[in-house]
Write a protein that holds these residues in place. Sequence first.
Motif, PDB file in Angstrom:
ATOM      1  N   ALA A 237       1.509  -4.027   6.975  1.00 21.09           N
ATOM      2  CA  ALA A 237       0.891  -5.325   6.665  1.00 21.09           C
ATOM      3  C   ALA A 237      -0.568  -5.170   6.236  1.00 21.09           C
ATOM      4  O   ALA A 237      -1.020  -5.797   5.269  1.00 21.09           O
ATOM      5  CB  ALA A 237       0.999  -6.261   7.870  1.00 21.09           C
ATOM      6  N   LEU A 238      -1.327  -4.331   6.964  1.00 21.54           N
ATOM      7  CA  LEU A 238      -2.737  -4.138   6.615  1.00 21.54           C
ATOM      8  C   LEU A 238      -2.871  -3.464   5.257  1.00 21.54           C
ATOM      9  O   LEU A 238      -3.712  -3.842   4.440  1.00 21.54           O
ATOM     10  CB  LEU A 238      -3.435  -3.313   7.699  1.00 21.54           C
ATOM     11  CG  LEU A 238      -4.918  -3.010   7.464  1.00 21.54           C
ATOM     12  CD1 LEU A 238      -5.715  -4.308   7.347  1.00 21.54           C
ATOM     13  CD2 LEU A 238      -5.470  -2.131   8.595  1.00 21.54           C
ATOM     14  N   GLY A 239      -2.035  -2.469   5.008  1.00 24.88           N
ATOM     15  CA  GLY A 239      -2.078  -1.768   3.737  1.00 24.88           C
ATOM     16  C   GLY A 239      -1.764  -2.689   2.566  1.00 24.88           C
ATOM     17  O   GLY A 239      -2.409  -2.616   1.515  1.00 24.88           O
ATOM     18  N   ARG A 240      -0.779  -3.566   2.755  1.00 25.46           N
ATOM     19  CA  ARG A 240      -0.430  -4.509   1.681  1.00 25.46           C
ATOM     20  C   ARG A 240      -1.567  -5.497   1.431  1.00 25.46           C
ATOM     21  O   ARG A 240      -1.850  -5.853   0.282  1.00 25.46           O
ATOM     22  CB  ARG A 240       0.853  -5.257   2.030  1.00 25.46           C
ATOM     23  CG  ARG A 240       2.105  -4.378   2.019  1.00 25.46           C
ATOM     24  CD  ARG A 240       3.369  -5.224   2.025  1.00 25.46           C
ATOM     25  NE  ARG A 240       3.450  -6.092   3.188  1.00 25.46           N
ATOM     26  CZ  ARG A 240       3.992  -5.751   4.352  1.00 25.46           C
ATOM     27  NH1 ARG A 240       4.482  -4.524   4.516  1.00 25.46           N
ATOM     28  NH2 ARG A 240       4.052  -6.610   5.359  1.00 25.46           N
ATOM     29  N   ALA A 241      -2.225  -5.939   2.500  1.00 22.31           N
ATOM     30  CA  ALA A 241      -3.346  -6.870   2.329  1.00 22.31           C
ATOM     31  C   ALA A 241      -4.490  -6.205   1.571  1.00 22.31           C
ATOM     32  O   ALA A 241      -5.098  -6.820   0.674  1.00 22.31           O
ATOM     33  CB  ALA A 241      -3.826  -7.367   3.694  1.00 22.31           C
ATOM     34  N   LYS A 242      -4.787  -4.958   1.916  1.00 29.38           N
ATOM     35  CA  LYS A 242      -5.851  -4.235   1.201  1.00 29.38           C
ATOM     36  C   LYS A 242      -5.462  -3.983  -0.248  1.00 29.38           C
ATOM     37  O   LYS A 242      -6.290  -4.088  -1.154  1.00 29.38           O
ATOM     38  CB  LYS A 242      -6.139  -2.906   1.912  1.00 29.38           C
ATOM     39  CG  LYS A 242      -6.840  -3.078   3.253  1.00 29.38           C
ATOM     40  CD  LYS A 242      -7.200  -1.724   3.851  1.00 29.38           C
ATOM     41  CE  LYS A 242      -8.003  -1.888   5.134  1.00 29.38           C
ATOM     42  NZ  LYS A 242      -8.405  -0.583   5.704  1.00 29.38           N
ATOM     43  N   ARG A 243      -4.179  -3.664  -0.483  1.00 32.32           N
ATOM     44  CA  ARG A 243      -3.707  -3.445  -1.850  1.00 32.32           C
ATOM     45  C   ARG A 243      -3.878  -4.712  -2.692  1.00 32.32           C
ATOM     46  O   ARG A 243      -4.345  -4.659  -3.828  1.00 32.32           O
ATOM     47  CB  ARG A 243      -2.239  -3.032  -1.817  1.00 32.32           C
ATOM     48  CG  ARG A 243      -1.628  -2.806  -3.204  1.00 32.32           C
ATOM     49  CD  ARG A 243      -0.118  -2.790  -3.123  1.00 32.32           C
ATOM     50  NE  ARG A 243       0.397  -4.088  -2.708  1.00 32.32           N
ATOM     51  CZ  ARG A 243       1.609  -4.295  -2.200  1.00 32.32           C
ATOM     52  NH1 ARG A 243       2.438  -3.269  -2.013  1.00 32.32           N
ATOM     53  NH2 ARG A 243       1.993  -5.500  -1.855  1.00 32.32           N
ATOM     54  N   ASP A 244      -3.502  -5.843  -2.115  1.00 38.84           N
ATOM     55  CA  ASP A 244      -3.619  -7.104  -2.859  1.00 38.84           C
ATOM     56  C   ASP A 244      -5.076  -7.394  -3.218  1.00 38.84           C
ATOM     57  O   ASP A 244      -5.375  -7.887  -4.312  1.00 38.84           O
ATOM     58  CB  ASP A 244      -3.026  -8.254  -2.050  1.00 38.84           C
ATOM     59  CG  ASP A 244      -1.508  -8.173  -1.937  1.00 38.84           C
ATOM     60  OD1 ASP A 244      -0.899  -7.385  -2.697  1.00 38.84           O
ATOM     61  OD2 ASP A 244      -0.938  -8.878  -1.081  1.00 38.84           O
ATOM     62  N   LYS A 245      -5.987  -7.104  -2.271  1.00 37.30           N
ATOM     63  CA  LYS A 245      -7.410  -7.343  -2.571  1.00 37.30           C
ATOM     64  C   LYS A 245      -7.919  -6.365  -3.627  1.00 37.30           C
ATOM     65  O   LYS A 245      -8.680  -6.749  -4.516  1.00 37.30           O
ATOM     66  CB  LYS A 245      -8.250  -7.250  -1.300  1.00 37.30           C
ATOM     67  CG  LYS A 245      -9.707  -7.646  -1.536  1.00 37.30           C
ATOM     68  CD  LYS A 245     -10.464  -7.877  -0.238  1.00 37.30           C
ATOM     69  CE  LYS A 245     -10.733  -6.589   0.489  1.00 37.30           C
ATOM     70  NZ  LYS A 245     -11.670  -6.765   1.614  1.00 37.30           N
TER      71      LYS A 245
END
Length: 356
Positions: free
Chosen positions: A280-288
């Motif tokens: 979840a954290l990795g996906r959030a950082k990727r989106d940003k």
Amino acid sequence: MRRIDITYRTMFAELAQRSLDGQFQADFPLEGRFVTVPVKGREYWYFDLPTPEGDKRRYVGPHSDEEITARVNAHKEIKDDLRERRRMVGTLLRNGGMQGPDDFAGDITKALADAGLFRLRAVLIGSVAFGCYAGLLGVRLPSTAMQTGDADFAQDFAISSEVGDSLPPVREILQSIDKTFRAVPHQADKAKVVAFVNSKGYRVEFLTGNRGSGEHTGKPSPMPALGGASAENLRFLDYLIYEPVRTVLLHRHGVSVIVPAPERYAIHKLIVASRRLTDALGRAKRDKDLLQASLLFEALLETRQGDVLADAYREAWDRGKAWQEGIISGLAMMPDNGKAALATAMGAFMDEFGKG
């Protein structure tokens, strides 16, 4: 994408210059003197400050840097005006369509700047740096793309080894802002520290480009200029921090900082997004990452800097297979607006993009 009114763009540029002038005077009191020193065939400015124990020498910058040399020559004429600078920051934030960092990130960056971090040619990276690009490019960028829970700084290993100067202990600088900051030992070498974290989990980290082969990846590098801190070696970082630019962070009375060139920041974020973890954290950082890259692609095209963006893209692409794979993967996930802006800058069609 909306342009910022020329009045505020001009004010931002003036504030950036005044902030650098003010930082320069704070770093180099009038009772000292500037000298040039040859290092490996190049000339560098240093500053000798008289003390009871003898002259204390501090690094200033390359003699070839015209802005630094101009300020050396005009040192006695520089006068700081904190009240006026604070007014300018307020005007740019309220009326100019620009954003500043959250107060804590701003205070951390200012404390490190006052200690000499940017004088020693370190670079502010990450979302705190992204917040500077609205004023630098003259376009409105959404504040949602700037939110962060950390502050990242990078320095080239060779620069850190050769400047012959250093920050005070980094932990003491950070504890002047928040006494709960503690050093985080590196997993691969417990004797070295690349990051500091406070009681609320706010993280300050130091990074450097991976040198040569991959043997340094995952290991900390000692950084003589970073006040006892080491730096995490990361691939692709040398590209990010090559030929950075001076600007101002809209915090308090303005903080003179060095950030990556916006076109390099955008391409780097495109590559980094492809390498994020899938939790979840990795996906959030990727989106940003992808949002920031997309916005900068659009902004550079809007401000007629598509050729600069195209050059940065080609340089990254020509670095080899791993870079190309990262670019292609990042483009596959990028919002269409950003992909279209990059394709236009490259003179290509979107469906042809990332194929060579």
